[in-house]
Scaffold this motif. Structure first.
Motif, PDB file in Angstrom:
ATOM      1  N   ALA A  26       0.790  -1.245   0.118  1.00 53.61           N
ATOM      2  CA  ALA A  26      -0.031  -0.016  -0.189  1.00 53.61           C
ATOM      3  C   ALA A  26       0.567   1.091   0.000  1.00 53.61           C
ATOM      4  N   ARG A  27       1.806   1.276   0.222  1.00 48.70           N
ATOM      5  CA  ARG A  27       3.108   1.885   0.456  1.00 48.70           C
ATOM      6  C   ARG A  27       3.471   3.013  -0.647  1.00 48.70           C
ATOM      7  N   LEU A  28       3.697   1.262  -1.419  1.00 48.03           N
ATOM      8  CA  LEU A  28       4.344   1.351  -2.573  1.00 48.03           C
ATOM      9  C   LEU A  28       4.181   2.631  -3.281  1.00 48.03           C
ATOM     10  N   PRO A  29       3.068   2.510  -3.622  1.00 51.36           N
ATOM     11  CA  PRO A  29       2.591   4.007  -4.675  1.00 51.36           C
ATOM     12  C   PRO A  29       3.312   5.361  -4.243  1.00 51.36           C
ATOM     13  N   ALA A  30       2.923   5.603  -2.599  1.00 50.09           N
ATOM     14  CA  ALA A  30       3.020   6.571  -2.021  1.00 50.09           C
ATOM     15  C   ALA A  30       4.705   6.778  -1.756  1.00 50.09           C
ATOM     16  N   ARG A  31       5.800   5.614  -2.310  1.00 51.67           N
ATOM     17  CA  ARG A  31       7.267   5.455  -2.506  1.00 51.67           C
ATOM     18  C   ARG A  31       7.196   6.192  -3.918  1.00 51.67           C
ATOM     19  N   ILE A  32       6.591   5.250  -4.842  1.00 53.85           N
ATOM     20  CA  ILE A  32       7.332   5.972  -5.872  1.00 53.85           C
ATOM     21  C   ILE A  32       6.684   7.582  -6.400  1.00 53.85           C
ATOM     22  N   TRP A  33       5.952   7.758  -5.852  1.00 52.53           N
ATOM     23  CA  TRP A  33       5.706   9.028  -5.737  1.00 52.53           C
ATOM     24  C   TRP A  33       5.700  10.036  -4.713  1.00 52.53           C
ATOM     25  N   GLY A  34       6.817  10.041  -4.041  1.00 55.54           N
ATOM     26  CA  GLY A  34       7.801  10.172  -3.553  1.00 55.54           C
ATOM     27  C   GLY A  34       9.033  10.164  -4.201  1.00 55.54           C
ATOM     28  N   LYS A  35       9.289   9.658  -4.977  1.00 56.89           N
ATOM     29  CA  LYS A  35      10.898   9.308  -6.325  1.00 56.89           C
ATOM     30  C   LYS A  35      10.376  10.151  -6.639  1.00 56.89           C
ATOM     31  N   LEU A  36       9.499  10.365  -7.244  1.00 58.61           N
ATOM     32  CA  LEU A  36       8.913  10.994  -8.366  1.00 58.61           C
ATOM     33  C   LEU A  36       8.958  12.730  -8.311  1.00 58.61           C
ATOM     34  N   ARG A  37       8.352  13.050  -7.099  1.00 60.49           N
ATOM     35  CA  ARG A  37       8.122  14.563  -6.050  1.00 60.49           C
ATOM     36  C   ARG A  37       9.699  14.866  -6.709  1.00 60.49           C
ATOM     37  N   ASP A  38      10.415  14.260  -5.594  1.00 59.23           N
ATOM     38  CA  ASP A  38      12.114  14.797  -5.560  1.00 59.23           C
ATOM     39  C   ASP A  38      13.123  14.394  -6.603  1.00 59.23           C
ATOM     40  N   GLY A  39      12.887  13.986  -7.765  1.00 62.82           N
ATOM     41  CA  GLY A  39      12.892  13.571  -9.266  1.00 62.82           C
ATOM     42  C   GLY A  39      12.712  15.212  -9.683  1.00 62.82           C
ATOM     43  N   TRP A  40      11.246  15.284  -9.538  1.00 63.53           N
ATOM     44  CA  TRP A  40      10.449  16.536 -10.037  1.00 63.53           C
ATOM     45  C   TRP A  40      12.034  17.696  -9.447  1.00 63.53           C
ATOM     46  N   LYS A  41      11.515  17.795  -8.101  1.00 66.75           N
ATOM     47  CA  LYS A  41      12.008  18.926  -8.064  1.00 66.75           C
ATOM     48  C   LYS A  41      13.499  19.291  -8.316  1.00 66.75           C
ATOM     49  N   LEU A  42      14.327  18.398  -8.681  1.00 64.47           N
ATOM     50  CA  LEU A  42      15.592  18.517  -9.098  1.00 64.47           C
ATOM     51  C   LEU A  42      15.672  18.837 -10.417  1.00 64.47           C
ATOM     52  N   ALA A  43      14.725  18.613 -11.209  1.00 61.96           N
ATOM     53  CA  ALA A  43      14.449  19.298 -12.485  1.00 61.96           C
ATOM     54  C   ALA A  43      14.659  20.205 -12.481  1.00 61.96           C
ATOM     55  N   GLU A  44      13.936  20.783 -11.617  1.00 62.33           N
ATOM     56  CA  GLU A  44      13.177  21.744 -11.420  1.00 62.33           C
ATOM     57  C   GLU A  44      14.288  22.700 -11.128  1.00 62.33           C
ATOM     58  N   GLU A  45      15.109  22.157 -10.503  1.00 60.89           N
ATOM     59  CA  GLU A  45      16.572  23.296  -9.180  1.00 60.89           C
ATOM     60  C   GLU A  45      17.800  23.271 -10.545  1.00 60.89           C
ATOM     61  N   ILE A  46      17.934  22.401 -11.689  1.00 66.15           N
ATOM     62  CA  ILE A  46      18.327  22.866 -12.736  1.00 66.15           C
ATOM     63  C   ILE A  46      18.258  23.441 -13.910  1.00 66.15           C
ATOM     64  N   HIS A  47      16.824  23.663 -14.145  1.00 65.12           N
ATOM     65  CA  HIS A  47      16.716  24.300 -15.163  1.00 65.12           C
ATOM     66  C   HIS A  47      16.280  25.472 -14.284  1.00 65.12           C
ATOM     67  N   LYS A  48      16.809  26.246 -12.908  1.00 64.81           N
ATOM     68  CA  LYS A  48      16.401  27.296 -12.482  1.00 64.81           C
ATOM     69  C   LYS A  48      17.639  27.488 -12.633  1.00 64.81           C
ATOM     70  N   HIS A  49      18.622  26.722 -12.537  1.00 64.14           N
ATOM     71  CA  HIS A  49      20.191  27.543 -12.740  1.00 64.14           C
ATOM     72  C   HIS A  49      20.500  27.559 -13.949  1.00 64.14           C
ATOM     73  N   GLN A  50      20.012  26.919 -14.747  1.00 61.51           N
ATOM     74  CA  GLN A  50      19.976  27.051 -16.292  1.00 61.51           C
ATOM     75  C   GLN A  50      19.880  28.784 -16.658  1.00 61.51           C
ATOM     76  N   ALA A  51      18.299  28.825 -16.122  1.00 62.04           N
ATOM     77  CA  ALA A  51      17.805  30.200 -16.769  1.00 62.04           C
ATOM     78  C   ALA A  51      18.734  31.407 -16.170  1.00 62.04           C
ATOM     79  N   THR A  52      19.317  30.683 -15.358  1.00 68.51           N
ATOM     80  CA  THR A  52      19.704  32.132 -14.117  1.00 68.51           C
ATOM     81  C   THR A  52      21.116  32.499 -15.196  1.00 68.51           C
ATOM     82  N   ASP A  53      22.017  31.089 -15.173  1.00 63.86           N
ATOM     83  CA  ASP A  53      23.401  31.309 -15.813  1.00 63.86           C
ATOM     84  C   ASP A  53      23.089  32.188 -17.925  1.00 63.86           C
TER      85      ASP A  53
END
Length: 116
Positions: A22-49
């Motif tokens: 039952a927690r597996l979808p929540a864990r997958i969702w958490g991993k996807l959310r963390d990946g999305w946050k990382l991609a967002e930070e990378i794009h913010k850094h590139q936009a600033t550059d």
């Protein structure tokens, strides 16, 4: 009793497995959310550059348009150049330093480090 006690650990294992599943979808969702946050930070850094690079290029174009007479371009009217002179302090200092170090390649290399 022994049959009931034998089912106890098995039943606990099944319940634990069910809770984990039952927690597996929540864990997958958490991993996807963390990946999305990382991609967002990378794009913010590139936009600033990119914005910093564009700002530097606009400053260079401004300098070239204002002080274009030094490189053979048509210069703006003198009163406009004189009004813009206080805004050109950084570029004038840089130009004077480059003129002083024009014959010394090592000094030119180290002057690049000063601009950072």
């Amino acid at each position: 009793m022994s049959g009931a006690s034998g089912n106890g650990p098995k039943r606990e294992a099944e319940q634990s497995l069910a809770r984990h599943a039952a927690r597996l979808p929540a864990r997958i969702w958490g991993k996807l959310r963390d990946g999305w946050k990382l991609a967002e930070e990378i794009h913010k850094h590139q936009a600033t550059d990119r914005l910093e690079w564009e700002t530097r290029e606009l400053e260079n174009i401004f300098s070239l348009l204002t002080l274009g007479a030094f490189v053979g371009l048509q210069a703006p009217p003198m009163y406009i150049s004189l009004e813009l002179l206080p805004d050109m302090e950084k570029e004038l200092v840089l130009m004077a330093n480059r003129a002083c170090t024009a014959q010394d390649p090592l000094a030119d290399l180290f002057s690049m480090f000063d601009s950072f």
